[in-house]
Design a protein around this motif. Sequence first.
Motif, PDB file in Angstrom:
ATOM      1  N   LYS A 117      90.666 104.397  39.560  1.00 30.29           N
ATOM      2  CA  LYS A 117      89.570 105.016  39.032  1.00 30.29           C
ATOM      3  C   LYS A 117      89.154 105.133  37.945  1.00 30.29           C
ATOM      4  N   GLN A 121      86.337 103.159  35.764  1.00 24.58           N
ATOM      5  CA  GLN A 121      85.484 104.199  34.974  1.00 24.58           C
ATOM      6  C   GLN A 121      85.374 103.581  33.431  1.00 24.58           C
ATOM      7  N   PHE A 126      81.006 103.510  37.071  1.00 24.11           N
ATOM      8  CA  PHE A 126      80.532 104.720  37.494  1.00 24.11           C
ATOM      9  C   PHE A 126      79.558 105.297  36.599  1.00 24.11           C
ATOM     10  N   ASN A 127      78.783 104.688  35.487  1.00 26.41           N
ATOM     11  CA  ASN A 127      77.798 104.704  34.897  1.00 26.41           C
ATOM     12  C   ASN A 127      76.508 105.170  35.491  1.00 26.41           C
ATOM     13  N   LYS A 131      72.705 103.163  38.356  1.00 26.21           N
ATOM     14  CA  LYS A 131      72.516 103.629  39.671  1.00 26.21           C
ATOM     15  C   LYS A 131      71.287 103.202  40.149  1.00 26.21           C
ATOM     16  N   ALA A 221      84.690  98.156  45.477  1.00 26.40           N
ATOM     17  CA  ALA A 221      84.074  98.846  44.494  1.00 26.40           C
ATOM     18  C   ALA A 221      83.123  97.462  43.620  1.00 26.40           C
ATOM     19  N   PHE A 225      79.102  97.679  43.404  1.00 31.21           N
ATOM     20  CA  PHE A 225      78.624  97.609  41.999  1.00 31.21           C
ATOM     21  C   PHE A 225      77.502  96.392  41.674  1.00 31.21           C
ATOM     22  N   ILE A 243      86.780 105.746  45.802  1.00 29.31           N
ATOM     23  CA  ILE A 243      86.301 104.803  44.938  1.00 29.31           C
ATOM     24  C   ILE A 243      84.784 104.505  45.224  1.00 29.31           C
ATOM     25  N   TYR A 246      82.167 106.923  44.174  1.00 30.42           N
ATOM     26  CA  TYR A 246      81.947 106.815  42.663  1.00 30.42           C
ATOM     27  C   TYR A 246      81.035 105.610  42.194  1.00 30.42           C
ATOM     28  N   VAL A 247      81.154 104.507  42.724  1.00 25.98           N
ATOM     29  CA  VAL A 247      80.440 103.283  42.625  1.00 25.98           C
ATOM     30  C   VAL A 247      78.971 103.308  43.124  1.00 25.98           C
ATOM     31  N   ARG A 251      75.934 109.289  47.063  1.00 27.89           N
ATOM     32  CA  ARG A 251      77.174 109.478  47.680  1.00 27.89           C
ATOM     33  C   ARG A 251      76.681 110.734  48.939  1.00 27.89           C
TER      34      ARG A 251
END
Length: 448
Positions: A117, A121, A126-127, A131, A221, A225, A243, A246-247, A251
Amino acid sequence: MTSSSYLTVKALTKYIKRKFDADPHLRDVYVKGELSNVKMHSSGHIYFTLKDDGARINATMFRNQAAKLAFKPEEGMQVFIRGDVNVYEASGVYQLYAQTMEPDGIGGLFVAFNQLKERLQKEGLFNPNFKQPIPQFPKTVAVLTATTGAAIRDIVTTINRRFPQADILIYPTLVQGAGAAQNIADNIYLANRHAFCDVLIVGRGGGSIEDLWAFNEEIVARAIFESRIPIISAVGHETDTTIADYVADLRAPTPTAAAELAVPNRQELYQRVLAKKTQLHQMVVGQLNFERSRLTKLQQSYPLATPDRLYRPFIEKLVTIDTRLANGAQLYLMKHRNGLEKLSASLKIHSPQASIQFSKRQLDAITQGLTRAAYTHVDQQKQAFAGMIRTLEALNPLSIMSKGFSVTYLDKKVVKSVEELSDKDKVKIQFHDGVAEAKILSTNKKGE
């Protein structure tokens, strides 16, 4: 003592090693301590020192055991180790050969989770800026999960209940055990290559951290992404976090919630449309009533109720002015009748119509002159062209050759003199109607 009474270093070391091998207390030893001088060798082996406040021991974990670790051993980490103590003959030192390793206080999977993680990050996976938005009205929803279990049933049932207009595309996927992470990543890439769906749900039902671990793998992950299709993660229950959560672009706490986030509620849409319809109807009715009230007030106002009272004074003024203008015009005509008649005659002579007729006659004359000049010039050019044709025909070699003349070629060169020829030369003779080949039998030069 003789030299034969002394042991060699190798023999002594072997003896000590046999002692270590024979001691059952040195096999399957459980030791705890702090990692130091950790070296991850390119071969896959891990070399380190295990220490505490009172002592230290060299230790090795071979590649087969190291590959099973869920976390990365780091400097200063407190660990529990199970292994064997033995002598490394080459250096004559004893060391610990680790079979298993677990972090002290927390599980290895939890450590591995936090390590990955933190690294992802830092890389920006995770930015929030990366998204993708979830489409509001998807035509096709793809689901990556196992075809057995409650998760797929909950997702399909929820989508069909909320928004049956959407098609459901299922990618059967391993979500637990060996090869699950690779299968999840492969199916994400496959869905992107197909590009059949507008949104992708990736997940499974609840379970232990070991059961959900495929969604904590780096390969999954990075596949999430890199996906061009927006992804909703739906792993486990609300308290489970992976994880992948987060990606992912969005969620969901459960698979059912993921289906609810993926598609709108048909009933809610219908109620919203009805509400908008009612609101629009009220707005139109209100506007009509307002305009109708304004129209009634205008109709009852003084100007519109008695309009003749407004324009009656103006009509009277217009009648008076009209009468005065008519009388004035009649008096003017009587006084200036003779002058007006002369002016009318002059205008007829110098009128625009007369000028236009005169200009038209001039234009016709010029046009006729230009036409005649053009015809004369064309005739002259025709005669000159015919003369040139006759001259070219007279100078045409073929015309001359038709009178009996010919041209002789030797090796594609024109023969101008008999001296250029020799006996048995092959020549070509050009006539006006074709070519003939000939062979020189003999030549007679001038004067011979």
